[in-house]
Motif scaffolding. Structure first.
Motif, PDB file in Angstrom:
ATOM      1  N   ALA A   1      17.552  47.362 -74.433  1.00  7.73           N
ATOM      2  CA  ALA A   1      18.066  47.685 -73.098  1.00  7.73           C
ATOM      3  C   ALA A   1      16.926  48.037 -72.146  1.00  7.73           C
ATOM      4  CB  ALA A   1      19.065  48.842 -73.180  1.00  7.73           C
ATOM      5  N   LEU A   2      15.922  48.762 -72.643  1.00  9.22           N
ATOM      6  CA  LEU A   2      14.747  49.071 -71.811  1.00  9.22           C
ATOM      7  C   LEU A   2      14.020  47.792 -71.416  1.00  9.22           C
ATOM      8  CD1 LEU A   2      13.286  52.206 -73.624  1.00  9.22           C
ATOM      9  CD2 LEU A   2      14.142  52.122 -71.273  1.00  9.22           C
ATOM     10  N   VAL A   3      13.830  46.920 -72.377  1.00  4.88           N
ATOM     11  CA  VAL A   3      13.141  45.659 -72.092  1.00  4.88           C
ATOM     12  C   VAL A   3      13.938  44.838 -71.085  1.00  4.88           C
ATOM     13  CG1 VAL A   3      12.383  43.464 -73.090  1.00  4.88           C
ATOM     14  CG2 VAL A   3      11.900  45.609 -74.286  1.00  4.88           C
ATOM     15  N   ASP A   4      15.251  44.740 -71.283  1.00  3.68           N
ATOM     16  CA  ASP A   4      16.085  43.987 -70.340  1.00  3.68           C
ATOM     17  C   ASP A   4      16.010  44.576 -68.933  1.00  3.68           C
ATOM     18  OD1 ASP A   4      16.932  42.223 -72.276  1.00  3.68           O
ATOM     19  OD2 ASP A   4      18.849  43.237 -72.633  1.00  3.68           O
ATOM     20  N   ARG A   5      15.957  45.875 -68.848  1.00  3.17           N
ATOM     21  CA  ARG A   5      15.979  46.557 -67.559  1.00  3.17           C
ATOM     22  C   ARG A   5      14.666  46.387 -66.794  1.00  3.17           C
ATOM     23  NH1 ARG A   5      18.305  52.546 -67.461  1.00  3.17           N
ATOM     24  NH2 ARG A   5      20.085  51.351 -68.166  1.00  3.17           N
ATOM     25  N   TYR A   6      13.523  46.379 -67.501  1.00  9.81           N
ATOM     26  CA  TYR A   6      12.242  46.453 -66.804  1.00  9.81           C
ATOM     27  C   TYR A   6      11.314  45.253 -67.026  1.00  9.81           C
ATOM     28  CZ  TYR A   6      13.742  51.211 -66.061  1.00  9.81           C
ATOM     29  OH  TYR A   6      14.459  52.316 -65.687  1.00  9.81           O
ATOM     30  N   ALA A   7      11.721  44.282 -67.816  1.00 10.84           N
ATOM     31  CA  ALA A   7      10.839  43.139 -68.086  1.00 10.84           C
ATOM     32  C   ALA A   7      10.505  42.370 -66.804  1.00 10.84           C
ATOM     33  CB  ALA A   7      11.474  42.207 -69.112  1.00 10.84           C
ATOM     34  N   SER A   8      11.480  42.163 -65.942  1.00 11.13           N
ATOM     35  CA  SER A   8      11.208  41.376 -64.727  1.00 11.13           C
ATOM     36  C   SER A   8      10.201  42.094 -63.826  1.00 11.13           C
ATOM     37  CB  SER A   8      12.502  41.091 -63.969  1.00 11.13           C
ATOM     38  OG  SER A   8      13.127  42.291 -63.578  1.00 11.13           O
ATOM     39  N   LEU A   9      10.228  43.414 -63.804  1.00 18.29           N
ATOM     40  CA  LEU A   9       9.250  44.183 -63.033  1.00 18.29           C
ATOM     41  C   LEU A   9       7.842  43.925 -63.555  1.00 18.29           C
ATOM     42  CD1 LEU A   9       8.423  46.464 -61.037  1.00 18.29           C
ATOM     43  CD2 LEU A   9       8.913  48.066 -62.903  1.00 18.29           C
ATOM     44  N   LEU A  10       7.686  43.972 -64.879  1.00 15.95           N
ATOM     45  CA  LEU A  10       6.359  43.756 -65.471  1.00 15.95           C
ATOM     46  C   LEU A  10       5.866  42.332 -65.225  1.00 15.95           C
ATOM     47  CD1 LEU A  10       6.756  45.677 -68.849  1.00 15.95           C
ATOM     48  CD2 LEU A  10       5.889  46.492 -66.654  1.00 15.95           C
ATOM     49  N   TRP A  11       6.763  41.369 -65.351  1.00 14.14           N
ATOM     50  CA  TRP A  11       6.360  39.985 -65.098  1.00 14.14           C
ATOM     51  C   TRP A  11       5.965  39.785 -63.639  1.00 14.14           C
ATOM     52  CZ3 TRP A  11       4.878  36.307 -68.240  1.00 14.14           C
ATOM     53  CH2 TRP A  11       5.227  36.392 -69.591  1.00 14.14           C
ATOM     54  N   ALA A  12       6.677  40.422 -62.737  1.00 17.33           N
ATOM     55  CA  ALA A  12       6.344  40.300 -61.315  1.00 17.33           C
ATOM     56  C   ALA A  12       4.955  40.857 -61.030  1.00 17.33           C
ATOM     57  CB  ALA A  12       7.378  41.040 -60.461  1.00 17.33           C
ATOM     58  N   ILE A  13       4.621  41.952 -61.644  1.00 15.19           N
ATOM     59  CA  ILE A  13       3.301  42.546 -61.441  1.00 15.19           C
ATOM     60  C   ILE A  13       2.224  41.632 -62.003  1.00 15.19           C
ATOM     61  CG2 ILE A  13       1.812  44.476 -62.128  1.00 15.19           C
ATOM     62  CD1 ILE A  13       4.419  46.211 -61.881  1.00 15.19           C
ATOM     63  N   ALA A  14       2.451  41.111 -63.211  1.00 13.64           N
ATOM     64  CA  ALA A  14       1.454  40.225 -63.825  1.00 13.64           C
ATOM     65  C   ALA A  14       1.281  38.955 -62.993  1.00 13.64           C
ATOM     66  CB  ALA A  14       1.870  39.878 -65.253  1.00 13.64           C
ATOM     67  N   ARG A  15       2.373  38.379 -62.525  1.00 12.07           N
ATOM     68  CA  ARG A  15       2.278  37.175 -61.692  1.00 12.07           C
ATOM     69  C   ARG A  15       1.667  37.489 -60.333  1.00 12.07           C
ATOM     70  NH1 ARG A  15       7.806  35.691 -63.830  1.00 12.07           N
ATOM     71  NH2 ARG A  15       7.337  34.231 -65.495  1.00 12.07           N
ATOM     72  N   GLY A  16       1.921  38.676 -59.839  1.00  4.98           N
ATOM     73  CA  GLY A  16       1.343  39.089 -58.565  1.00  4.98           C
ATOM     74  C   GLY A  16      -0.169  39.168 -58.615  1.00  4.98           C
ATOM     75  N   HIS A  17      -0.716  39.337 -59.809  1.00  5.79           N
ATOM     76  CA  HIS A  17      -2.172  39.350 -59.983  1.00  5.79           C
ATOM     77  C   HIS A  17      -2.712  37.946 -60.272  1.00  5.79           C
ATOM     78  CE1 HIS A  17      -1.646  43.685 -60.227  1.00  5.79           C
ATOM     79  NE2 HIS A  17      -2.936  43.776 -59.996  1.00  5.79           N
ATOM     80  N   ARG A  18      -1.821  36.956 -60.186  1.00  9.34           N
ATOM     81  CA  ARG A  18      -2.182  35.541 -60.339  1.00  9.34           C
ATOM     82  C   ARG A  18      -2.822  35.257 -61.688  1.00  9.34           C
ATOM     83  NH1 ARG A  18      -5.204  34.200 -54.895  1.00  9.34           N
ATOM     84  NH2 ARG A  18      -5.588  32.279 -56.027  1.00  9.34           N
ATOM     85  N   LEU A  19      -2.281  35.846 -62.734  1.00  6.58           N
ATOM     86  CA  LEU A  19      -2.784  35.609 -64.080  1.00  6.58           C
ATOM     87  C   LEU A  19      -2.181  34.324 -64.640  1.00  6.58           C
ATOM     88  CD1 LEU A  19      -2.451  39.183 -65.625  1.00  6.58           C
ATOM     89  CD2 LEU A  19      -4.499  38.120 -64.658  1.00  6.58           C
ATOM     90  N   ALA A  20      -2.911  33.706 -65.549  1.00  8.85           N
ATOM     91  CA  ALA A  20      -2.365  32.554 -66.263  1.00  8.85           C
ATOM     92  C   ALA A  20      -1.172  33.036 -67.085  1.00  8.85           C
ATOM     93  CB  ALA A  20      -3.439  31.955 -67.177  1.00  8.85           C
ATOM     94  N   ASP A  21      -0.287  32.106 -67.444  1.00 10.67           N
ATOM     95  CA  ASP A  21       0.921  32.484 -68.180  1.00 10.67           C
ATOM     96  C   ASP A  21       0.606  33.266 -69.455  1.00 10.67           C
ATOM     97  OD1 ASP A  21       2.523  31.316 -66.275  1.00 10.67           O
ATOM     98  OD2 ASP A  21       2.832  29.457 -67.395  1.00 10.67           O
ATOM     99  N   ALA A  22      -0.383  32.805 -70.209  1.00  9.48           N
ATOM    100  CA  ALA A  22      -0.730  33.490 -71.463  1.00  9.48           C
ATOM    101  C   ALA A  22      -1.258  34.895 -71.184  1.00  9.48           C
ATOM    102  CB  ALA A  22      -1.769  32.677 -72.237  1.00  9.48           C
ATOM    103  N   ASP A  23      -2.081  35.043 -70.162  1.00  8.45           N
ATOM    104  CA  ASP A  23      -2.604  36.365 -69.814  1.00  8.45           C
ATOM    105  C   ASP A  23      -1.494  37.276 -69.309  1.00  8.45           C
ATOM    106  OD1 ASP A  23      -5.202  35.761 -70.560  1.00  8.45           O
ATOM    107  OD2 ASP A  23      -5.780  35.108 -68.547  1.00  8.45           O
ATOM    108  N   ALA A  24      -0.586  36.727 -68.514  1.00  2.00           N
ATOM    109  CA  ALA A  24       0.545  37.525 -68.016  1.00  2.00           C
ATOM    110  C   ALA A  24       1.404  38.000 -69.190  1.00  2.00           C
ATOM    111  CB  ALA A  24       1.379  36.711 -67.028  1.00  2.00           C
ATOM    112  N   ALA A  25       1.640  37.107 -70.156  1.00  2.00           N
ATOM    113  CA  ALA A  25       2.418  37.492 -71.341  1.00  2.00           C
ATOM    114  C   ALA A  25       1.702  38.601 -72.119  1.00  2.00           C
ATOM    115  CB  ALA A  25       2.657  36.278 -72.231  1.00  2.00           C
ATOM    116  N   ASP A  26       0.382  38.507 -72.227  1.00  4.58           N
ATOM    117  CA  ASP A  26      -0.388  39.549 -72.909  1.00  4.58           C
ATOM    118  C   ASP A  26      -0.265  40.887 -72.184  1.00  4.58           C
ATOM    119  OD1 ASP A  26      -1.220  37.809 -74.858  1.00  4.58           O
ATOM    120  OD2 ASP A  26      -3.233  37.516 -74.018  1.00  4.58           O
ATOM    121  N   VAL A  27      -0.326  40.847 -70.859  1.00  4.40           N
ATOM    122  CA  VAL A  27      -0.206  42.081 -70.074  1.00  4.40           C
ATOM    123  C   VAL A  27       1.158  42.721 -70.303  1.00  4.40           C
ATOM    124  CG1 VAL A  27       0.084  42.954 -67.710  1.00  4.40           C
ATOM    125  CG2 VAL A  27      -1.903  41.552 -68.295  1.00  4.40           C
TER     126      VAL A  27
END
Length: 186
Positions: A20-46
């Motif tokens: 439930a925590l992951v479902d609630r906040y995963a999109s926030l984390l992905w948005a931050i990683a993508r906002g830093h213009r990371l490659a997909d693999a790096d964003a997944a690592d973050v």
């Protein structure tokens, strides 16, 4: 279930609470990683490293209502760590990547798309910190709810839409002034 309960039960090994925590906040984390213009693999690592840090600190979270901010800060720190590390890494042999087949797009189309994206990112960089953060969070896939955005950015839910509209208007204005026409919205 509220965040306090989710954190407590997740700390005691409840997989459903963790999910439930992951479902609630995963999109926030992905948005931050993508906002830093990371490659997909790096964003997944973050994103994965941020969750790992939460697991390591589950018992230390003193104010569960501030969890979105804690996750956002941790993800941003991880993004910066990845960016610093990438700046030090260089390919061993340039020919390795030059010999890879093209993705099928013409060189002209790829160059135009890259130029348009660079112009858009430069225009985004001229916006206020509040606008940049809001637009990056809202770019997540799937988009976070306004409640999640409000928690992460510490702003009232009712001000998200109007602020978003003002920020997008400024972005269009600045991108247009930088040569990115409004007719090019691919």
């Amino acid at each position: 279930m509220d965040t306090t309960t989710l954190l407590e039960t997740a700390a005691h090994g409840d997989q459903a609470a963790w999910d439930a925590l992951v479902d609630r906040y995963a999109s926030l984390l992905w948005a931050i990683a993508r906002g830093h213009r990371l490659a997909d693999a790096d964003a997944a690592d973050v994103v994965q490293t941020t969750w790992l840090k939460l697991v390591e600190n589950l018992g230390r979270i003193k104010d569960p209502d501030r969890l979105p901010g804690w996750l956002a800060t941790t993800a941003r720190h991880e993004c910066l760590r990845v960016i610093r590390r990438a700046g030090r890494e260089r390919p061993a042999d340039e020919r390795d990547w030059q010999d890879e087949p093209a993705d099928g797009r013409g060189v002209d189309a790829a160059l135009l798309l890259d130029e348009r994206n660079a112009t858009l990112w430069r225009a985004l960089a001229t916006l206020s910190e509040q606008c940049r953060r809001l637009l990056r969070v809202l770019m997540a896939t799937p988009p976070p709810s306004y409640a999640e955005v409000a928690d992460a950015l510490d702003m009232p839910v009712g001000s998200i839409g109007p602020t978003r509209q003002r920020c997008l208007a400024r972005l269009r204005e600045r991108a247009g002034a930088a040569g990115l026409g409004t007719e090019d919205r691919t």
